[in-house]
Design a protein around this motif. Structure first.
Motif, PDB file in Angstrom:
ATOM      1  N   UNK A  20       0.837  -1.198   0.000  1.00  0.00           N
ATOM      2  CA  UNK A  20       0.000   0.000   0.000  1.00  0.00           C
ATOM      3  C   UNK A  20       0.875   1.252   0.000  1.00  0.00           C
ATOM      4  N   UNK A  21       1.916   1.267   0.824  1.00  0.00           N
ATOM      5  CA  UNK A  21       2.831   2.412   0.863  1.00  0.00           C
ATOM      6  C   UNK A  21       3.551   2.583  -0.467  1.00  0.00           C
ATOM      7  N   UNK A  22       3.883   1.477  -1.095  1.00  0.00           N
ATOM      8  CA  UNK A  22       4.528   1.518  -2.411  1.00  0.00           C
ATOM      9  C   UNK A  22       3.623   2.191  -3.433  1.00  0.00           C
ATOM     10  N   UNK A 115      -4.409   8.502  -1.277  1.00  0.00           N
ATOM     11  CA  UNK A 115      -3.911   9.128  -0.052  1.00  0.00           C
ATOM     12  C   UNK A 115      -4.487   8.538   1.213  1.00  0.00           C
ATOM     13  N   UNK A 116      -5.759   8.149   1.196  1.00  0.00           N
ATOM     14  CA  UNK A 116      -6.359   7.558   2.395  1.00  0.00           C
ATOM     15  C   UNK A 116      -5.699   6.234   2.735  1.00  0.00           C
ATOM     16  N   UNK A 117      -5.429   5.427   1.704  1.00  0.00           N
ATOM     17  CA  UNK A 117      -4.753   4.150   1.941  1.00  0.00           C
ATOM     18  C   UNK A 117      -3.296   4.367   2.356  1.00  0.00           C
ATOM     19  N   UNK A 118      -2.645   5.342   1.752  1.00  0.00           N
ATOM     20  CA  UNK A 118      -1.245   5.636   2.049  1.00  0.00           C
ATOM     21  C   UNK A 118      -1.067   6.075   3.501  1.00  0.00           C
ATOM     22  N   UNK A 122       1.269   4.278   6.435  1.00  0.00           N
ATOM     23  CA  UNK A 122       2.312   4.933   7.230  1.00  0.00           C
ATOM     24  C   UNK A 122       2.085   4.715   8.718  1.00  0.00           C
ATOM     25  N   UNK A 123       0.831   4.849   9.167  1.00  0.00           N
ATOM     26  CA  UNK A 123       0.521   4.609  10.573  1.00  0.00           C
ATOM     27  C   UNK A 123       0.797   3.158  10.942  1.00  0.00           C
ATOM     28  N   UNK A 124       0.420   2.239  10.056  1.00  0.00           N
ATOM     29  CA  UNK A 124       0.645   0.820  10.323  1.00  0.00           C
ATOM     30  C   UNK A 124       2.118   0.463  10.395  1.00  0.00           C
ATOM     31  N   UNK A 134      10.944  -0.875   9.314  1.00  0.00           N
ATOM     32  CA  UNK A 134       9.737  -0.904   8.488  1.00  0.00           C
ATOM     33  C   UNK A 134       9.752   0.214   7.452  1.00  0.00           C
ATOM     34  N   UNK A 135      10.164   1.411   7.849  1.00  0.00           N
ATOM     35  CA  UNK A 135      10.230   2.520   6.902  1.00  0.00           C
ATOM     36  C   UNK A 135      11.344   2.293   5.876  1.00  0.00           C
ATOM     37  N   UNK A 136      12.435   1.666   6.307  1.00  0.00           N
ATOM     38  CA  UNK A 136      13.487   1.331   5.356  1.00  0.00           C
ATOM     39  C   UNK A 136      12.998   0.334   4.314  1.00  0.00           C
ATOM     40  N   UNK A 137      12.224  -0.664   4.751  1.00  0.00           N
ATOM     41  CA  UNK A 137      11.649  -1.628   3.815  1.00  0.00           C
ATOM     42  C   UNK A 137      10.647  -0.958   2.876  1.00  0.00           C
ATOM     43  N   UNK A 138       9.948   0.052   3.389  1.00  0.00           N
ATOM     44  CA  UNK A 138       9.016   0.798   2.550  1.00  0.00           C
ATOM     45  C   UNK A 138       9.749   1.461   1.393  1.00  0.00           C
TER      46      UNK A 138
END
Length: 393
Positions: A20-22, A115-118, A122-124, A134-138
């Motif tokens: 989802x972040x991707x 944007x709603x899914x993004x 980010x929160x997840x 997790x952010x690095x993997x994102x």
């Protein structure tokens, strides 16, 4: 974090969040190809192309900014699935549209869903056991998406036809929706009622962190939107430019992995200095006359630029994560990205004169310099605050 969650379920949740972040960053990731496709189609003016480059971002900003108030209150899975479905349907609706107003409106709607899914993603990711990892993997997931896209999209897009761009997005969206249907996490943090929301939003540190990211992304998106055109202007073939951008994207994944390592040894301030200085140098090399081979010059500068872009992201996101402990302010990281992305491409388009991109590059350099100053100020304030907290009464 629920300690009773099985390892397999945890990984499934992480995978769905990463996808989802991707997709949340997909338009920016492939922005040079989107701008190039719009330019080659020949149906829009330069200023219209600048606004179309920001259309998705406007929608993403509106929905992700509102998430600060609802992300810890509303159920995540149905909102994420609905947002992804709207994004995919808007992509289909965009096929064949050649009127500026209609395409602009359609892309804003796409951004609202995206944007709603993004924001939820980010929160997840911030809720994971190791948020920094997790952010690095994102970033790594976004790099993989972009690497494949820069090689594939130019080859599936017809001449003057951008439908292949949206088919590529929707192929990944189908995979993402399937993953979310199979496994998607719930919020791990309890919403806090009261005035603390506005206290967080209006604190000096929060405003400074937000503004720093806005300025950075204004400069990055301005240059990034026209980086493909800069390569073509140097005399390179569009396919060669796409290949070099793809190679740069693949290598840039190492940047987000190098950031925590360098920060550990030299500190966050020095790491920020390295990141901004390196990007300013690459942009300066593309200004004016040059003596190097055009292919080598573009290869070196575009690859280094992308590497330190990925390198900078963990620094910026970590600043958001340090503002509060509620897990809400991190969703505004996406909003800060999008404010900068909204401003960058139209501003860059207004600065271009007869295919001369020097002013765009100068804009990027100035934004990096201001980002560095603001980032160092943020770090200094954080250190002073921590010192005050541990000082004896």
């Amino acid at each position: 974090m629920n300690t009773n969650m099985s390892h397999g379920k945890y990984l499934a949740h992480l995978a769905s969040l990463l996808f989802v972040a991707m997709m949340g960053a997909s338009i920016l990731t492939l922005l040079p190809l989107w701008v190039g496709a719009l330019t080659d189609q020949g149906a829009f003016t330069g200023q219209q192309i600048g606004w179309l480059a920001s259309a998705d971002v406007i929608g993403i900003f509106l929905s992700s900014a509102s998430a600060f108030f609802w992300v810890r209150r509303l159920p995540w899975k149905p909102i994420a699935l609905t947002g992804l479905a709207i994004f995919a349907l808007a992509n289909l609706a965009s096929l064949g549209i050649e009127q500026f107003g209609a395409l602009m409106a359609t892309r804003i709607i796409a951004g609202l869903g995206c944007g709603s899914a993004y924001a939820i993603a980010l929160a997840g990711l911030g809720d994971r056991r190791n948020p920094q990892l997790a952010f690095g993997l994102m970033v790594t997931a976004q790099v993989a998406f972009g690497t494949i896209g820069f090689f594939a999209v130019p080859r599936i897009m017809g001449e003057g036809d951008f439908s292949g761009f949206f088919h590529y997005l929707n192929a990944w969206l189908l995979i993402t929706i399937a993953l979310c249907l199979l496994a998607f996490p719930r919020s791990e943090k309890i919403d806090e009622q009261g005035n603390s929301i506005f206290a967080t939003l209006l604190s000096g540190r929060a405003i400074l962190v937000f503004a720093t990211t806005v300025v950075y992304y204004c400069g990055v998106s301005a240059v990034w939107a026209y980086l493909e055109r800069i390569g073509v202007n140097l005399g390179l073939e569009s396919a060669d430019v796409g290949d070099l951008l793809g190679i740069g994207f693949a290598i840039s994944g190492l940047g987000s992995l190098a950031t925590p390592w360098l920060s550990h040894y030299v500190g966050r301030m020095a790491t920020l200095l390295v990141a901004m200085t390196a990007q300013m140098i690459t942009m300066a090399l593309l200004i004016g006359e040059f003596t190097l081979d055009a292919y080598l010059l573009y290869a070196a500068t575009s690859i280094v630029f992308q590497f330190f872009w990925s390198f900078s992201l963990p620094l910026l996101m970590d600043q958001f994560n340090r503002v509060d402990d509620t897990g809400r302010f991190i969703v505004l990281c996406a909003s800060a990205f999008k404010v900068g992305e909204i401003a960058g491409p139209p501003l860059a388009a207004a600065l271009i004169v007869e295919r001369d991109f020097s002013a765009v590059l100068w804009l990027g350099i100035i934004c990096m310099a201001v980002t560095l100053l603001m980032g160092l100020l943020t770090e200094r304030r954080r250190i002073e605050t921590n010192s005050a907290l541990v000082a004896p009464a």
